[in-house]
Each structure stands twice: as C-alpha cells, then as structure tokens.
Design a protein around this motif. Structure first.
Motif, PDB file in Angstrom:
ATOM      1  N   ALA A  80      -4.120   2.047  -9.876  1.00 39.58           N
ATOM      2  CA  ALA A  80      -2.668   1.854  -9.931  1.00 39.58           C
ATOM      3  C   ALA A  80      -1.945   3.200  -9.817  1.00 39.58           C
ATOM      4  O   ALA A  80      -0.990   3.326  -9.049  1.00 39.58           O
ATOM      5  N   ARG A  81      -2.399   4.198 -10.550  1.00 41.78           N
ATOM      6  CA  ARG A  81      -1.772   5.529 -10.477  1.00 41.78           C
ATOM      7  C   ARG A  81      -1.898   6.122  -9.080  1.00 41.78           C
ATOM      8  O   ARG A  81      -0.960   6.747  -8.585  1.00 41.78           O
ATOM      9  N   ALA A  82      -3.046   5.909  -8.424  1.00 44.54           N
ATOM     10  CA  ALA A  82      -3.247   6.431  -7.067  1.00 44.54           C
ATOM     11  C   ALA A  82      -2.242   5.830  -6.082  1.00 44.54           C
ATOM     12  O   ALA A  82      -1.863   6.474  -5.111  1.00 44.54           O
ATOM     13  N   PHE A  83      -1.798   4.605  -6.361  1.00 42.25           N
ATOM     14  CA  PHE A  83      -0.821   3.936  -5.503  1.00 42.25           C
ATOM     15  C   PHE A  83       0.616   4.143  -6.003  1.00 42.25           C
ATOM     16  O   PHE A  83       1.547   3.528  -5.495  1.00 42.25           O
ATOM     17  N   GLY A  84       0.767   4.984  -7.018  1.00 46.74           N
ATOM     18  CA  GLY A  84       2.102   5.264  -7.541  1.00 46.74           C
ATOM     19  C   GLY A  84       2.691   4.136  -8.370  1.00 46.74           C
ATOM     20  O   GLY A  84       3.902   4.049  -8.540  1.00 46.74           O
ATOM     21  N   LEU A 136      -0.784  -6.280  -5.136  1.00 41.98           N
ATOM     22  CA  LEU A 136       0.342  -5.550  -5.725  1.00 41.98           C
ATOM     23  C   LEU A 136       0.285  -4.054  -5.433  1.00 41.98           C
ATOM     24  O   LEU A 136       1.318  -3.377  -5.453  1.00 41.98           O
ATOM     25  N   MET A 137      -0.902  -3.542  -5.129  1.00 43.52           N
ATOM     26  CA  MET A 137      -1.005  -2.117  -4.771  1.00 43.52           C
ATOM     27  C   MET A 137      -0.228  -1.830  -3.490  1.00 43.52           C
ATOM     28  O   MET A 137       0.297  -0.743  -3.305  1.00 43.52           O
ATOM     29  N   GLU A 138      -0.150  -2.816  -2.618  1.00 46.17           N
ATOM     30  CA  GLU A 138       0.542  -2.663  -1.340  1.00 46.17           C
ATOM     31  C   GLU A 138       1.995  -3.140  -1.403  1.00 46.17           C
ATOM     32  O   GLU A 138       2.699  -3.101  -0.408  1.00 46.17           O
ATOM     33  N   SER A 139       2.429  -3.582  -2.566  1.00 44.20           N
ATOM     34  CA  SER A 139       3.780  -4.132  -2.703  1.00 44.20           C
ATOM     35  C   SER A 139       4.805  -3.024  -2.914  1.00 44.20           C
ATOM     36  O   SER A 139       4.465  -1.865  -3.150  1.00 44.20           O
TER      37      SER A 139
END
Length: 184
Positions: A47-51, A22-25
């Motif tokens: 999660a925050r690092a991936f927005g 989901l980080m790449e979704s």
C-alpha cells in the motif's frame, strides 16, 4: 485534525483481489477488512509503495488477537495510517501510537446507542464508524452529541445511500461494494 480523512468513499477490501484493485484506484485511503496475520505486513508495504494510506480493521485480522499488543505489532511492523476496531483498549493504544483511531459502533437499539455514547466519552477516537450507516437521524444525533466525525458503514448499497449518509453529516462512507468505488 492532523490526520483528517477528506474522502467521501472509503473503499473496503475484503479479498486480496479487491486490495490489488484498490492499488490501481484513485483513492488515497483504503481499508483492509480481512487478512491473515502473515499477510498484513507485506500488504502494508505494498500500500505504501502505491502511495496509499491504509486503514486496517484490527478485529478482522485472522490470527491476531485484537488487543494492545496487537496494536503494537500493527503500528511497528505494518505501519498503517489508522485502525478500525470495536475495542476501547485498541482505540486508546492506537491514539498513543499516533494512528488514526476509528471506533466502530453497532447501533441495534437505544441501549446500544446509550452505551456507545458513554464509550466514546472515555476513548475519544478520531472518528466513529456507525453501523448500520443508513439511518440519517442517528448520524446526525451522534455527530451533534459527540462532536466526533462520523463515518457511515454497513448496508450502504446504493449511491443514494451514500448521498443520504453524507447529507446527514457523515464525513465518509465505508463500503465493500465495488460498484460504489467508482468516483462520480
């Protein structure tokens, strides 16, 4: 509503592998269903690092008692966007912390529905997650009677289930079925 959820599918990760996927979704908001208490802070940071805006199911964090103190810990240390829980006290604590509060209801019969409606009058969560989410007339009834946005969850197995829930008035559908995570 300041923290409005404008996403028809809310993908729910049960495993760390799914969480990483989901980080790449393309999804902005994601749900963490299962984790160990030692994992939630690093997962929140990731999660925050991936927005991503993380919604945590507080009742399913191993090693964390789902109460007001757990809510303090999650709000201060993990910093999620919101909390999903069945517990009234956790909903009220989440609201005090400015987090999205999603009250999960299990609708098994008319008594459960009536009890749930009374509970919602007291807690006034930002959203109600209705399980099972495959009963369109209950989605309509709860939306109409409470004026609280409904999220449908549980037994959502097909794209048609998603469509029926959304057509019945659900704002979103939670699902851990990876095949439904693909945006159409």
């Amino acid at each position: 509503m300041a923290n409005q959820i404008n996403q028809p599918i809310l993908p729910a990760a049960r495993t760390l592998k799914e969480f990483d996927e989901l980080m790449e979704s393309c999804y902005e908001r994601i749900i963490l269903l299962n984790a160990h208490i030692a994992q939630v802070k690093p997962l929140g940071k990731r999660a925050r690092a991936f927005g991503k805006k993380l919604l945590i199911h507080a009742d399913l964090i191993d090693g964390l008692k789902s109460d007001e103190y757990a809510m303090d810990f999650l709000a201060q240390e993990v910093k999620p966007d919101g909390i999903i829980t069945t517990r009234n006290s956790v909903i009220l604590a989440a609201k005090k912390k400015g987090l999205i509060s999603i009250q999960r209801l299990f609708l098994i019969d008319t008594m459960a529905l009536d009890s749930s409606l009374t509970q919602l009058e007291r807690t006034k969560p930002d959203y109600v997650e209705v399980l099972p989410g495959i009963i369109p007339h209950l989605i309509e009834e709860i939306t109409e009677r409470t004026k609280i946005p409904v999220i449908a969850g549980g037994f959502i197995r097909t794209k048609e289930d998603v469509d029926r829930a959304l057509q019945a008035g659900a704002t979103s559908v939670t699902t851990s079925r990876r095949e439904l995570w693909a945006k159409s």
